[in-house]
Motif scaffolding. Structure first.
Motif, PDB file in Angstrom:
ATOM      1  N   GLN A  34     -22.806 -98.054  -4.287  1.00  0.00           N
ATOM      2  CA  GLN A  34     -22.379 -96.960  -3.424  1.00  0.00           C
ATOM      3  C   GLN A  34     -23.545 -96.024  -3.147  1.00  0.00           C
ATOM      4  O   GLN A  34     -24.413 -95.815  -4.001  1.00  0.00           O
ATOM      5  N   GLU A  35     -23.591 -95.462  -1.950  1.00  0.00           N
ATOM      6  CA  GLU A  35     -24.637 -94.505  -1.616  1.00  0.00           C
ATOM      7  C   GLU A  35     -24.664 -93.375  -2.640  1.00  0.00           C
ATOM      8  O   GLU A  35     -23.622 -92.880  -3.070  1.00  0.00           O
TER       9      GLU A  35
ATOM     10  N   ASP B 278     -20.095-101.716   5.584  1.00  0.00           N
ATOM     11  CA  ASP B 278     -20.773-100.499   5.159  1.00  0.00           C
ATOM     12  C   ASP B 278     -21.405 -99.801   6.360  1.00  0.00           C
ATOM     13  O   ASP B 278     -21.107-100.131   7.512  1.00  0.00           O
ATOM     14  N   ARG B 279     -22.266 -98.847   6.089  1.00  0.00           N
ATOM     15  CA  ARG B 279     -22.819 -97.997   7.137  1.00  0.00           C
ATOM     16  C   ARG B 279     -23.522 -98.808   8.224  1.00  0.00           C
ATOM     17  O   ARG B 279     -23.451 -98.456   9.409  1.00  0.00           O
TER      18      ARG B 279
ATOM     19  N   SER C 256     -18.580 -97.782   0.211  1.00  0.00           N
ATOM     20  CA  SER C 256     -20.016 -97.551   0.030  1.00  0.00           C
ATOM     21  C   SER C 256     -20.449 -96.148   0.428  1.00  0.00           C
ATOM     22  O   SER C 256     -21.617 -95.793   0.237  1.00  0.00           O
TER      23      SER C 256
ATOM     24  N   ARG D  32     -21.294 -92.306   0.518  1.00  0.00           N
ATOM     25  CA  ARG D  32     -21.691 -91.324  -0.480  1.00  0.00           C
ATOM     26  C   ARG D  32     -20.571 -90.326  -0.742  1.00  0.00           C
ATOM     27  O   ARG D  32     -19.934 -89.816   0.161  1.00  0.00           O
TER      28      ARG D  32
END
Length: 695
Positions: free
Chosen positions: A480-481, A159-160, A70, A72
């Motif tokens: 995805q970012e 993810d983040r 995910s 960026r």
């Protein structure tokens, strides 16, 4: 002489507008993160020998997509250069019984007892990851065996919001999105590669140690011993009584039989006291003590226990506490941190999904097969390089594996006048994997430890289990970012073109693909895989193409000849070629159609007799009928579609010039009006030896 013969295969020289244009085109968050001297590549000249200390922190069992799909700018869930499964689905849409399943967020799952979703995400237990099931998930390169071999949890990801510290490290430093584990196997073989460069595939020194659990009594020379012979100081920091079996040196008889007081025992098998401290805090304390005393070795491996290793039986948040502690220990003397390269990698992917097929050697490659199966490369795993020379949120998409860490030390040791070469890394592995130095910019260091998320809260492995196994509650391609990151230049320039179909006897028809790796800045081999997709069985077929810098590259190209005749689709074909850094070619059509004699070939033009370098598509019609073709830019460009009438036995040329607006990236589709089956897709990046952005 045709344009393709004269100009084709001329290597990568597409201008990306220079480093100043790179800085201007970066997303604002990235541009603001880079000081002007870093964006412009200016500043005092540095050298590899500026590295005074190397620290290796190998964690456990996470795949790249599982952690960073995910993130960026990396090659993650937004990747458009993906293979297709035999079912026709995207590689992300994996077969699960009679249905399919995309990767799913672990925190979106619920346990049968109502356990907090984030706790399940942090405490998700391990998935099968032995030699057999890793090869089964890989499935000869088809990448469609994840659920069958490993179960539904193999498709879970974080993810983040789950691992903010790891994402912050990647945003602050350099992440490698083509870093692979070394073996399609378990912890032991991969750590054996990290510490020695091989697993003894010929079985002459206690191996082959290929399956995990069989790594004991090994007898060849480790890289630690090579460093010692070269006069380079080294040490393993560990609690020898609680290291989860992750000190790869203990697999070797010369270390397991070493006695206290000997160099091998004291540096490689010694122990750190953990009295009154967690394993993570004790190791950080030992590193801090040596930093402050000025006794930190030139090369260190730090090995934690299971609880802080990020093995799926333990929370990644606890691993973040450990990693943060080591970085802060190095920063106890800022001059030490400012002269240290820290490699944070993961031994293998556990059983977690990754969508990028690993580079695999051609059949019969020396020292790369066991029991008739390829050893690796394995699936992608995370690698973040923390150093002053890798600050700025960069991405390196060069192909690496665990031997790349050794190769970095080899290059570095030569730079300080104490060359220490590992004799056991295979020739093929050296040809396709880099030494990590291209991920560094020694002319633009950024010193100090940046602000990072707090990691003081520790969940503790005991709180994790046993817990119910999480199950998916969603089924859609993850988002995805958005945005790109600055990208390091790469040492290859892959190209692939489908030539005229070759008609033979008994209904045989050959689709002949030319594979090349030619450019002004190439220095590493390109690994290609050719997939047959819809109309036939077999493959993918693997090819390694050596680098060539000279302008006459036609003779250097390898060919892949794929039968598409009577036994395989009766002339229909749907072929995919993949290579490094999102390189993709798709060729589909019908040998019985009007466009069977149309050839569309990509050529990289080096600017020798025109103002700017660029990409050319040459359309050559070998038929007696005129054809009308359309070229569309699918991504990276807003250029309008262009239509060409290609006369009988004639040619037309589509020129993409300049590519500076897209920073060297291209994604072109060619179709023919009178043949709905005919498509040619060309995706890739033109390298010019300068920084760019990710695709």
């Amino acid at each position: 002489m045709s344009e393709l013969t004269r100009r084709g295969f001329l290597g990568a020289a597409a201008a990306v507008g220079g480093a100043a244009a790179l800085g201007a085109a970066l997303p604002s968050a990235v541009a603001q993160a880079l000081p002007a001297h870093h964006q412009l590549g200016q500043g005092a000249k540095g050298r590899l020998s500026d590295v005074k200390h190397i620290v290796v922190l190998m964690q456990e069992n996470r795949s790249f997509d599982h952690y960073f799909g995910s993130l960026r700018g990396v090659r993650g869930f937004g990747d458009r250069s993906t293979i297709k499964l035999s079912s026709g689905h995207s590689v992300f849409n994996q077969p699960v019984g009679s249905g399919t399943q995309y990767p799913w967020p672990l925190r979106a799952s619920t346990g049968t007892d109502g356990t907090d979703p984030e706790t399940l995400a942090q405490c998700n237990s391990g998935v099968a990851h032995s030699w057999g099931d890793q090869h089964a998930a890989w499935n000869q390169g088809q990448l469609d065996g994840w659920y069958t071999a490993k179960g539904i949890r193999s498709l879970g990801y974080l993810d983040r919001s789950d691992i903010p510290f790891h994402y912050a490290l990647a945003d602050a430093y350099t992440i490698c999105d083509a870093y692979h584990c070394s073996a399609l196997s378990a912890t032991g073989p991969n750590r054996t590669y990290l510490w020695s460069g091989m697993i003894d595939p010929r079985g002459t020194a206690g191996g082959p140690a290929y399956n995990g659990g069989d790594e004991s009594g090994l007898k060849w020379t480790t890289y630690a011993e090579t460093l010692q012979s070269a006069g380079i100081s080294w040490k393993v920091y560990q609690d020898a009584n609680d290291n989860y079996g992750d000190n790869g040196l203990q697999y070797f008889s010369q270390f397991s039989n070493a006695k206290p007081g000997s160099a091998l025992y004291d540096a490689g098998m010694g122990t750190v006291s953990t009295t009154g401290l967690s394993n993570a805090d004790a190791l950080a304390g030992a590193v801090r003590k040596d930093v402050l005393a000025g006794t930190l070795p030139q090369v260190s491996w730090v090995v934690t226990n299971q609880a802080f290793s990020e093995h799926p039986d333990g929370p990644p948040s606890d691993g973040a506490h450990y990693l943060h502690g080591i970085l802060e220990a190095l920063n106890a003397d800022p001059e030490v941190l400012n002269s240290t390269a820290v490699f944070i990698n993961y031994d293998e992917n556990d059983g977690f999904f990754d969508h990028v097929p690993p580079p695999i050697p051609p059949a019969g490659t020396a020292d790369e097969f066991v029991l008739g199966a390829p050893i690796g490369l394995g699936f992608r795993v995370p690698m973040v390089i923390v150093s002053p020379w890798t600050r700025g949120g960069w991405v390196s998409s060069e192909v690496f594996d665990h031997t790349s860490v050794i190769q970095f030390m080899e290059t570095w040791s030569a730079s300080i006048g104490k060359p220490a070469r590992c004799s056991d890394i295979s020739d093929w592995r050296r040809s396709v994997t880099g030494d990590l130095t291209n991920a560094f910019d020694f002319c633009a260091p950024i010193h100090g430890l940046p602000p990072l998320p707090g990691t003081s809260a520790v969940i503790g492995a005991a709180a994790c289990g046993p817990l119910p196994k999480p199950t998916p509650t969603s089924n859609a391609l993850p988002i995805q970012e958005a945005g790109a990151k600055p990208a390091r230049s790469l040492p290859y320039q892959p190209n692939a073109n489908l030539g005229p179909l070759v008609f033979g006897l008994a209904g045989g028809i050959q689709a002949v693909i030319s594979l090349s790796n030619l450019g002004a800045n190439v220095s590493k081999s390109s690994q290609f895989a050719v997939y047959a997709n819809t109309y036939r069985q077999g493959g993918p077929w693997q090819y390694t193409v050596d680098p060539v810098k000279r302008s006459d590259g036609l003779s250097s190209a390898q060919t892949a000849s794929i039968d598409i005749g009577a036994l395989f689709g009766a002339g229909k074909y749907d072929l995919t070629v993949i290579g490094p850094n999102r390189f993709l070619r798709e060729f589909s059509g019908d040998a019985n159609s009007a466009s069977k004699d149309l050839v569309v070939a990509a050529a990289y033009y080096d600017g020798a007799d025109c103002s700017r370098p660029g990409l050319w598509l040459q359309l050559t019609n070998h038929d007696s009928r005129a054809l009308t073709c359309t070229v569309v830019s699918a991504n990276y460009s807003t250029d309008r579609p262009r239509t060409y009438r290609v006369e009988a036995h004639g040619e037309a040329t589509h020129r993409v010039d300049p590519l500076a607006r897209s920073h060297g990236w291209y994604d072109l589709m060619v179709t023919c009006d009178n043949d709905p089956l005919f498509t040619r897709r060309f995706v890739g990046h033109l390298e010019n030896g300068k920084p760019s952005i990710t695709g």
